[in-house]
Design a protein around this motif. Sequence first.
Motif, PDB file in Angstrom:
ATOM      1  N   SER A 133      -8.270  -2.184   0.240  1.00 38.01           N
ATOM      2  CA  SER A 133      -9.558  -2.034  -0.436  1.00 38.01           C
ATOM      3  C   SER A 133     -10.310  -0.795   0.038  1.00 38.01           C
ATOM      4  CB  SER A 133     -10.423  -3.282  -0.202  1.00 38.01           C
ATOM      5  OG  SER A 133     -10.632  -3.487   1.193  1.00 38.01           O
ATOM      6  N   VAL A 166      -1.174  -6.960  -8.907  1.00 39.33           N
ATOM      7  CA  VAL A 166      -1.935  -6.211  -7.909  1.00 39.33           C
ATOM      8  C   VAL A 166      -2.854  -7.142  -7.127  1.00 39.33           C
ATOM      9  CG1 VAL A 166      -3.555  -4.329  -7.512  1.00 39.33           C
ATOM     10  CG2 VAL A 166      -1.877  -4.151  -9.361  1.00 39.33           C
ATOM     11  N   CYS A 181      -5.711  -6.844  -4.097  1.00 36.35           N
ATOM     12  CA  CYS A 181      -6.539  -5.966  -3.256  1.00 36.35           C
ATOM     13  C   CYS A 181      -6.859  -6.717  -1.966  1.00 36.35           C
ATOM     14  CB  CYS A 181      -7.810  -5.600  -3.996  1.00 36.35           C
ATOM     15  SG  CYS A 181      -8.691  -4.211  -3.269  1.00 36.35           S
ATOM     16  N   ASP A 185       0.807  -1.216   0.000  1.00 33.77           N
ATOM     17  CA  ASP A 185       0.000   0.000   0.000  1.00 33.77           C
ATOM     18  C   ASP A 185       0.840   1.264   0.000  1.00 33.77           C
ATOM     19  OD1 ASP A 185      -2.819   0.501  -0.202  1.00 33.77           O
ATOM     20  OD2 ASP A 185      -2.691   1.576   1.693  1.00 33.77           O
ATOM     21  N   ARG A 219      -5.728   7.212  -7.816  1.00 33.68           N
ATOM     22  CA  ARG A 219      -6.800   6.707  -8.677  1.00 33.68           C
ATOM     23  C   ARG A 219      -6.358   5.481  -9.461  1.00 33.68           C
ATOM     24  NH1 ARG A 219      -6.880  12.134 -10.334  1.00 33.68           N
ATOM     25  NH2 ARG A 219      -6.257  11.486 -12.435  1.00 33.68           N
ATOM     26  N   GLU A 220      -5.060   5.315  -9.641  1.00 32.25           N
ATOM     27  CA  GLU A 220      -4.560   4.235 -10.488  1.00 32.25           C
ATOM     28  C   GLU A 220      -4.559   2.902  -9.744  1.00 32.25           C
ATOM     29  OE1 GLU A 220      -0.737   5.294 -11.940  1.00 32.25           O
ATOM     30  OE2 GLU A 220      -1.424   7.122 -12.933  1.00 32.25           O
ATOM     31  N   LYS A 221      -4.897   1.846 -10.463  1.00 33.08           N
ATOM     32  CA  LYS A 221      -4.949   0.515  -9.859  1.00 33.08           C
ATOM     33  C   LYS A 221      -3.607   0.110  -9.278  1.00 33.08           C
ATOM     34  CE  LYS A 221      -5.929  -4.339 -10.940  1.00 33.08           C
ATOM     35  NZ  LYS A 221      -6.293  -5.299 -12.013  1.00 33.08           N
ATOM     36  N   ALA A 222      -2.524   0.425  -9.998  1.00 35.25           N
ATOM     37  CA  ALA A 222      -1.178   0.042  -9.562  1.00 35.25           C
ATOM     38  C   ALA A 222      -0.477   1.150  -8.789  1.00 35.25           C
ATOM     39  CB  ALA A 222      -0.331  -0.377 -10.756  1.00 35.25           C
ATOM     40  N   THR A 273       2.348   4.397  -2.701  1.00 35.73           N
ATOM     41  CA  THR A 273       2.348   4.996  -4.029  1.00 35.73           C
ATOM     42  C   THR A 273       3.771   5.004  -4.581  1.00 35.73           C
ATOM     43  OG1 THR A 273       2.566   7.194  -3.054  1.00 35.73           O
ATOM     44  CG2 THR A 273       0.340   6.452  -3.612  1.00 35.73           C
ATOM     45  N   ARG A 289      -2.571  -3.617  -2.189  1.00 36.35           N
ATOM     46  CA  ARG A 289      -3.192  -2.328  -1.867  1.00 36.35           C
ATOM     47  C   ARG A 289      -4.478  -2.525  -1.082  1.00 36.35           C
ATOM     48  NH1 ARG A 289      -5.255   1.339  -6.556  1.00 36.35           N
ATOM     49  NH2 ARG A 289      -6.162   2.261  -4.690  1.00 36.35           N
ATOM     50  N   ASP A 294       3.440   0.961 -12.340  1.00 34.04           N
ATOM     51  CA  ASP A 294       3.619   0.377 -13.680  1.00 34.04           C
ATOM     52  C   ASP A 294       4.894   0.879 -14.347  1.00 34.04           C
ATOM     53  OD1 ASP A 294       1.445  -1.373 -13.960  1.00 34.04           O
ATOM     54  OD2 ASP A 294       0.072   0.314 -14.280  1.00 34.04           O
TER      55      ASP A 294
END
Length: 489
Positions: free
Chosen positions: A407, A446, A448, A299, A430-433, A301, A405, A437
């Motif tokens: 949930s 990834v 969750c 988790d 906002r990005e899934k990864a 960024t 990451r 990437d």
Amino acid sequence: MKIRGFRIELGEIEAILGQHPQVQAVVAIVREDTPGDKRLVAYITSQPSATPTSNELRQYLKEKLPDYMVPSAFVLLETLPLTPSGKVDRRALPAPSDRTSSDTIVLPRNPVEVMLSQIWSTILKLNLVGVKDNFFDLGGHSLLAPYLMAQLKEHFGKDIPLTTLFENPTIEQLAIVLQKGVDTFSNSPLVAIQSMGEHPPLFCVPGAGGYPFYLYNLARCLPKDQPLYSFQANYDKQKLVSMTSVEEKATRYIQAMQTVQPQGPYFLAGHSFGGKIAYEMALQLLDRGEEVALLAILDTTAPAAIPRSYLELLDKLDVASWMISFDYSMKAVYGKELNLDAEQLRSLAPEAQVQYVLDSLKMADLLPPDAEPSYLSEVLEIYRAESMTVYVPELFYPVPISLFRSSDVFAVDESEISDPELLEYSKFFREKALGWDAFSSRPVDVHCVPGNHVTILRLPHVQVLAERLNACIQQVHLTIKNRELTLFG
């Protein structure tokens, strides 16, 4: 029945336990799960209105029975197993494996307490031991005490007389005795959260502040043969400023890590700010020609330039604000109510502020009773420095990344953000990864997991994290094994 030469009356134990107002049914037996090691175990079902803890039952029996007739373990069951004829099926009673969830457990808070908890868990055959638990209340006895003393000699290099154990029967008390005359927090940043096991260790970097003991539950939920090490950022204050860069931290952590594992393949992980340090460690290892088998980001960024306006805002915060922020982080990580009075804190002189926060953490059992103000001051300085650290990697080696990451994601209302830099920075959430990437040699793997940024590492959510993390570790082991079979036929 006899245990260690004492005659045990099981019926008497059952009769007295049955008189406890919260006990509905009870059966006591002598188990010998390990040859030669007989244990007295009580199995109970509770009344619907209330559930007693093991400590409550143990104290209740101590008032009515001699110590040798007090069970070493209490197992709470929804129902007692029965034979077809309606009698208790004693053979179907499960072996005691852990403490009841209703017991209050204080987890280890420094490397000495961590090591002692591992030794006690092994000797007492318990998965979880709290630092305030009494060795003898948990089933320790005169035959196990000398073995404990031998383990203390092996791990700490100190001959501790048996009388010391009787006078200091908890991990918390014994840790204070062991630390007398010794620097409580050694110069090495490496902390063995779980050192047992034959598998390659997982090295996990904690979040801002470098306080690694909240990773204890992660170690507990991983398989028992999976070692887990972490790092504690306890530097000299003179070196603090120069040692707060991610690159220098990574170099120092690698040096410490290689005292345990000189060569790869390495298994790395990092939570929150620690994810960026773990990534930098991977880059430096790859630059030296080492193999990084797993990089697990918990988790975090991806590295990016923190907006100048945000750093300016942090720089304006006074010392009291940083203390409140740190206290809040500790509360979030450990789930403890600290009841910190911000107005009272700001009314105090700087030294008194540190003492106030220190007392707050001690009352919540987040620091041991012998922790000094100087230690907290250092941790607070590191926390502040790391919170303001900007990390943009100088090296670049694409490396496979597994991202875990949360949930329960904190929602960012971009309509309220006027600063263009902050708005650009918020896109990572906002990005899934989470922006990883661009730093991975393949699509980011990834996962969750339940919980938020903090609670993913607290029970019960950490059990899911550990399960999925272990699945990744096992998959890497299988890949390495297949590779070796291909190379060597």
